[in-house]
Design an enzyme around this catalytic site. Sequence first.
Site, PDB file in Angstrom:
ATOM      1  N   GLU A 176       3.137   3.522  -7.906  1.00 16.28           N
ATOM      2  CA  GLU A 176       3.688   4.132  -7.102  1.00 16.28           C
ATOM      3  C   GLU A 176       3.374   4.550  -5.061  1.00 16.28           C
ATOM      4  O   GLU A 176       4.165   4.480  -3.978  1.00 16.28           O
ATOM      5  CB  GLU A 176       2.947   5.327  -7.090  1.00 16.28           C
ATOM      6  CG  GLU A 176       2.926   6.167  -8.854  1.00 16.28           C
ATOM      7  CD  GLU A 176       4.088   6.124  -8.838  1.00 16.28           C
ATOM      8  OE1 GLU A 176       5.255   5.842  -8.446  1.00 16.28           O
ATOM      9  OE2 GLU A 176       5.218   5.970 -10.167  1.00 16.28           O
ATOM     10  N   HIS A 202      11.948   0.090  -7.875  1.00 17.14           N
ATOM     11  CA  HIS A 202      11.985  -1.517  -8.823  1.00 17.14           C
ATOM     12  C   HIS A 202      13.556  -2.291  -9.044  1.00 17.14           C
ATOM     13  O   HIS A 202      13.443  -2.483  -8.504  1.00 17.14           O
ATOM     14  CB  HIS A 202      12.362   0.403  -9.883  1.00 17.14           C
ATOM     15  CG  HIS A 202      11.860   1.257 -10.765  1.00 17.14           C
ATOM     16  ND1 HIS A 202      12.472   2.875 -10.536  1.00 17.14           N
ATOM     17  CD2 HIS A 202      10.485   1.822 -10.036  1.00 17.14           C
ATOM     18  CE1 HIS A 202      11.536   3.611 -10.931  1.00 17.14           C
ATOM     19  NE2 HIS A 202      10.125   2.931 -10.260  1.00 17.14           N
ATOM     20  N   GLU A 230     -18.327 -11.694   9.524  1.00 13.86           N
ATOM     21  CA  GLU A 230     -18.534 -10.614   9.715  1.00 13.86           C
ATOM     22  C   GLU A 230     -19.834 -10.358  10.569  1.00 13.86           C
ATOM     23  O   GLU A 230     -20.449 -10.893  11.335  1.00 13.86           O
ATOM     24  CB  GLU A 230     -19.371 -10.044   8.153  1.00 13.86           C
ATOM     25  CG  GLU A 230     -18.071  -9.605   6.792  1.00 13.86           C
ATOM     26  CD  GLU A 230     -18.492 -10.381   5.852  1.00 13.86           C
ATOM     27  OE1 GLU A 230     -18.517  -9.183   4.599  1.00 13.86           O
ATOM     28  OE2 GLU A 230     -19.527 -11.226   5.270  1.00 13.86           O
TER      29      GLU A 230
END
Length: 610
Positions: A336, A345, A412
């Site tokens: 979804e 689809h 990071e």
Amino acid sequence: MIQVLLVTICLAVFPYQGSSIILESGNVNDYEVVYPRKVPALPKGAVQPKYEDAMQYEFKVNGEPVVLHLEKNKGLFSEDYSETHYSPDGREITTNPPVEDHCYYHGRIQNDADSTASISACNGLKGHFTLQGETYLIEPLKLPDSEAHAVFKYENVEKEDEAPKMCGVTQNWESYEPIKKASQSNLTPEQQRYLNAKKYVKLVMVADYIMYLKYDRNLTTVRTRMYDIVNVINVIYQRMNIHVALVGLEIWSNKDKFILRSAADVTLKLFATWRETDLLKRKSHDNAQLLTGINFNGPTAGLGYLGGICNPMYSAGIVQDHNKIHHLVAIAMAHEMGHNLGIDHDKDTCTCGAKSCVMAGTLSCEASYLFSDCSRKEHQAFLIKDMPQCILKKPLKTDVVSPPVCGNYFVEVGEDCDCGSPATCRDSCCDAATCKLRQGAQCAEGLCCDQCRFKGAGTECRAATDECDMADLCTGRSAECTDRFQRNGQPCQNNNGYCYNGKCPIMTDQCIALFGPNAAVSEDACFQFNLEGNHYGYCRKEQNTKIACEPQNVKCGRLYCIDSSPANKNPCNIYYSPGDEDKGMVLPGTKCADGKACSNGQCVDVNRAS
């Protein structure tokens, strides 16, 4: 930097192969019993980290030894992750639980490049891994004082309902054919940069009241179920260069926020409306998915708006909690979300190298974590056409919940660079062991970085793409190539438009983008529909109400185009999509009169347009 601890654990196969057993996943007909053992054992008195950053498991599958490599799923939760539930009297309770030391892992099988794994190590090992194209599940056996686990194929789980489940999306709501036919060589530099950029979906998951009742009114059980699901979704989308991060979880623990219906389309509309009018006002996110315990009509297992990502109303989906096996529900939710990301689809001709693909219209018994070739093309076509901006927003370095880990390819806090492990790093500027620049290096990457040194000031790092752009130059002090463009308001395209944030937006180009190469701007009379204040014509919205244009602003509302194709006789065409009502409006900065440009639905002096 944190040193990654590699722990090898052997799973010794118990010399018994079960014939039938009832597990969390259901009634399993054929399984192997294994016992995790850590090798080597920790020295007596040593402190065991609760959940290591990386682990390896050795065990046998069908008598053959395999090695499962696992790494903690860094970035699964955002820094501002929150959870909301409700007291019996309806009081909202929102917390920011500590999730730094979570127990959710991704991984792969050694010597199997196509393998994947999604494992929870919270209470034993629970999850799935793929091996040579087959899907296996592992979960603890609930035996007293025992470390026994069961390993089994999904195909050996008895199916409660043999009727296939389906997605409720039955038609295309938008067409991307003009884009599909375009080759990569026709992309503008802006489109190419957009396609190459990593995408991030900041997700909120919602569990309805039926889910709360289904799992015995236990918030922890529902939470664990949702965590297991999003960990799988994250694995699925990695191959699409999309990182899915959970920013919020909401459990309707006293009652539903609206009356859920068995008609999936009705429930989706109600959920999307609630998201726009309630959830978005208190939690910033890109996409929301409802997991419900209700049974939808017919075989429908879920529904999502096609191409709705980043849209306040339509970036939503609903999924039925239709199976005990969490990774099958996760695949349905990923499906979804795929619709939200512009993917329809699969057709019979679409392939992904597996028996079934994520966007198959019918949920297959053969669980798949792969998108088909068709899905990839449709997603790319959608991105080129819509270029949704919310999924470009990269989490700040400080948004990563877990402490920085050197070797995970993500730069990071405290790191200069991150090129992977010492064994895989190919960057001569970066020390893979420390994630610091090597001695004498000024940079490791960037358009203004050359052989570990900043390029000289004034060096062109990106050529101008059009008359509203400017060649970008290096500063000599940074590896970044800062974008520059001409001042807003400068005439462009033979005085048919004005430069606006590096582009030259004119109505003709906008009509061609919406309707194809035969399109042109309609006569002025068509723009009078913008005086009506409905979906055919308006200038702006206030609290979801369409506001009619003032007469002087009609060229800054809905765009009207004429399609000169022989089959099209309508002189006043508009582009309308239920997934995004604002698509097809005249773009900001577009020339609406001599010396004037559109800004917030008004035709203003070009120097005031913003």
